[in-house]
Structures are given as C-alpha cells and as structure tokens.
Design an enzyme around this catalytic site. Structure first.
Site, PDB file in Angstrom:
ATOM      1  N   PRO A   9      -4.130   6.656   0.295  1.00 34.01           N
ATOM      2  CA  PRO A   9      -2.830   6.295   0.580  1.00 34.01           C
ATOM      3  C   PRO A   9      -2.093   5.383   1.630  1.00 34.01           C
ATOM      4  CG  PRO A   9      -2.964   8.773   1.129  1.00 34.01           C
ATOM      5  CD  PRO A   9      -4.291   8.240   0.562  1.00 34.01           C
ATOM      6  N   ASN A  10      -1.330   4.606   1.031  1.00 35.95           N
ATOM      7  CA  ASN A  10      -0.851   3.543   2.129  1.00 35.95           C
ATOM      8  C   ASN A  10      -1.827   2.354   2.518  1.00 35.95           C
ATOM      9  OD1 ASN A  10       1.610   4.841   2.257  1.00 35.95           O
ATOM     10  ND2 ASN A  10       0.690   6.316   3.577  1.00 35.95           N
ATOM     11  N   ARG A  17       1.842  -3.402   7.033  1.00 31.95           N
ATOM     12  CA  ARG A  17       2.222  -2.364   8.076  1.00 31.95           C
ATOM     13  C   ARG A  17       1.734  -2.170   9.291  1.00 31.95           C
ATOM     14  NH1 ARG A  17      -1.302   2.875   6.348  1.00 31.95           N
ATOM     15  NH2 ARG A  17      -0.343   3.763   7.877  1.00 31.95           N
ATOM     16  N   TYR A  22      -3.492  -1.894  12.330  1.00 36.80           N
ATOM     17  CA  TYR A  22      -4.253  -2.118  10.884  1.00 36.80           C
ATOM     18  C   TYR A  22      -4.646  -3.612  10.724  1.00 36.80           C
ATOM     19  CZ  TYR A  22      -3.450   2.621  10.026  1.00 36.80           C
ATOM     20  OH  TYR A  22      -3.260   4.077  10.142  1.00 36.80           O
ATOM     21  N   ASN A  71     -12.110   5.470   2.271  1.00 32.78           N
ATOM     22  CA  ASN A  71     -11.388   5.627   3.295  1.00 32.78           C
ATOM     23  C   ASN A  71     -10.037   6.526   2.621  1.00 32.78           C
ATOM     24  OD1 ASN A  71      -9.281   5.521   5.076  1.00 32.78           O
ATOM     25  ND2 ASN A  71      -9.585   3.091   5.337  1.00 32.78           N
ATOM     26  N   ALA A  74      -4.679   9.117   5.285  1.00 31.68           N
ATOM     27  CA  ALA A  74      -4.291  10.658   5.574  1.00 31.68           C
ATOM     28  C   ALA A  74      -4.951  11.894   4.960  1.00 31.68           C
ATOM     29  CB  ALA A  74      -2.748  10.727   5.413  1.00 31.68           C
ATOM     30  N   GLU A  95     -17.645   7.733   4.648  1.00 31.31           N
ATOM     31  CA  GLU A  95     -16.423   7.643   5.147  1.00 31.31           C
ATOM     32  C   GLU A  95     -15.936   6.731   6.362  1.00 31.31           C
ATOM     33  OE1 GLU A  95     -13.470  10.602   7.876  1.00 31.31           O
ATOM     34  OE2 GLU A  95     -15.084  11.453   6.805  1.00 31.31           O
ATOM     35  N   HIS A  97     -12.735   4.509   8.552  1.00 32.45           N
ATOM     36  CA  HIS A  97     -11.506   4.383   9.049  1.00 32.45           C
ATOM     37  C   HIS A  97     -11.153   3.045   9.672  1.00 32.45           C
ATOM     38  CE1 HIS A  97     -10.514   8.364   7.587  1.00 32.45           C
ATOM     39  NE2 HIS A  97     -11.637   8.950   7.995  1.00 32.45           N
ATOM     40  N   ARG A 104      -5.879   8.903  18.257  1.00 33.79           N
ATOM     41  CA  ARG A 104      -4.570   8.839  17.491  1.00 33.79           C
ATOM     42  C   ARG A 104      -4.043  10.378  17.526  1.00 33.79           C
ATOM     43  NH1 ARG A 104      -4.291   5.473  12.397  1.00 33.79           N
ATOM     44  NH2 ARG A 104      -2.006   5.888  12.902  1.00 33.79           N
TER      45      ARG A 104
END
Length: 138
Positions: A9-10, A17, A22, A71, A74, A95, A97, A104
């Site tokens: 998502p996103n 964004r 990012y 990735n 969330a 995985e 990120h 964070r």
C-alpha cells in the site's frame, strides 16, 4: 532468472509522498533503470493497496519464479496472511523497505514477514530493491 518485485500500500505514490523519507523518484522510473542494469534477469513488478491481492500474487508466482522482492509496506507490521503466504511458497522472499523502519515509529519495528524471508534489507532508499536483487544473483 525470473524475479518479481511486489509492492504494498501507498508505494504507488512514490515520488509524490513524503519525499523526505521516500525520495522524489517514481517507482516506475526506478524500475526501468533496474531493468536496464540487469538485462539478463526477467524482472516484473506488481503493486496493490489491497492485502488479499498481494497474497494472491505471492501464491500465484511463488511456484514459478526464482525469487520475490517484497515491500509489503504497512502490511509488514500487521499482516499474518502475507507472512503465511511467504512461508507457504518455495520461492525465496527478500523483504525490503525504503526507509529505516527501526528509526521510525515503534510499531514499524515488528515484521511478521521477516521470519519467513531469506533476508531483510532496510533503509537504503530505492537501492534496497537493487541490493535484494543482487542477493538472488550470488
């Protein structure tokens, strides 16, 4: 060698964004460069904001691809279903990120996917994907 990048998502909003986290490059622009840099790898990509679609894609390609760069965004921190899908297939999963999730919010420090992954790469921006790809080529 067939490798797929699956984004959650996103991540369709990369380049638009939170550029301080990012960056300002779109994923499609980055992906085109990655394809040019690794012409001997059949690279494909998939992105969805929907958890079930991510699980379906992992199950669909998990028996025919040599690896998955995942990735889950969330969903990394919430989805037992995606973790179970990664565990259920023979294709290895790395995985990734873009940001350093450990610098964070606390909820981002837990990954349900990591125990079922070949490895985890965090915090190297879009280069995290390239590092994951290189792990399959060794």
């Amino acid at each position: 060698m067939k490798i797929i990048i699956i984004n959650g998502p996103n991540l369709n909003l990369l380049g638009k964004r939170e550029n301080d986290i990012y960056g300002d490059e779109t994923f499609n622009d980055f992906f085109e460069k990655l394809q040019l840099k690794f012409p001997n790898v059949k690279l494909s990509q998939f992105q969805s904001n929907i958890e079930g679609e991510l699980i379906d894609k992992i199950q669909e390609i998990g028996y025919s691809y040599d690896g998955i760069i995942l990735n889950a965004a969330a969903y990394t921190h919430t989805s037992v279903g995606i973790a179970d899908a990664a565990k259920a297939i023979p294709a290895p999963v790395v995985e990734v990120h873009i940001s350093n999730t450990f610098s964070r919010e606390d909820f981002r420090h837990k990954s349900y996917i990591a125990p079922n992954a070949k490895g985890v790469i965090v915090g190297f921006g879009l280069q995290s994907y390239e590092l994951a790809l290189q792990s399959f080529l060794k």
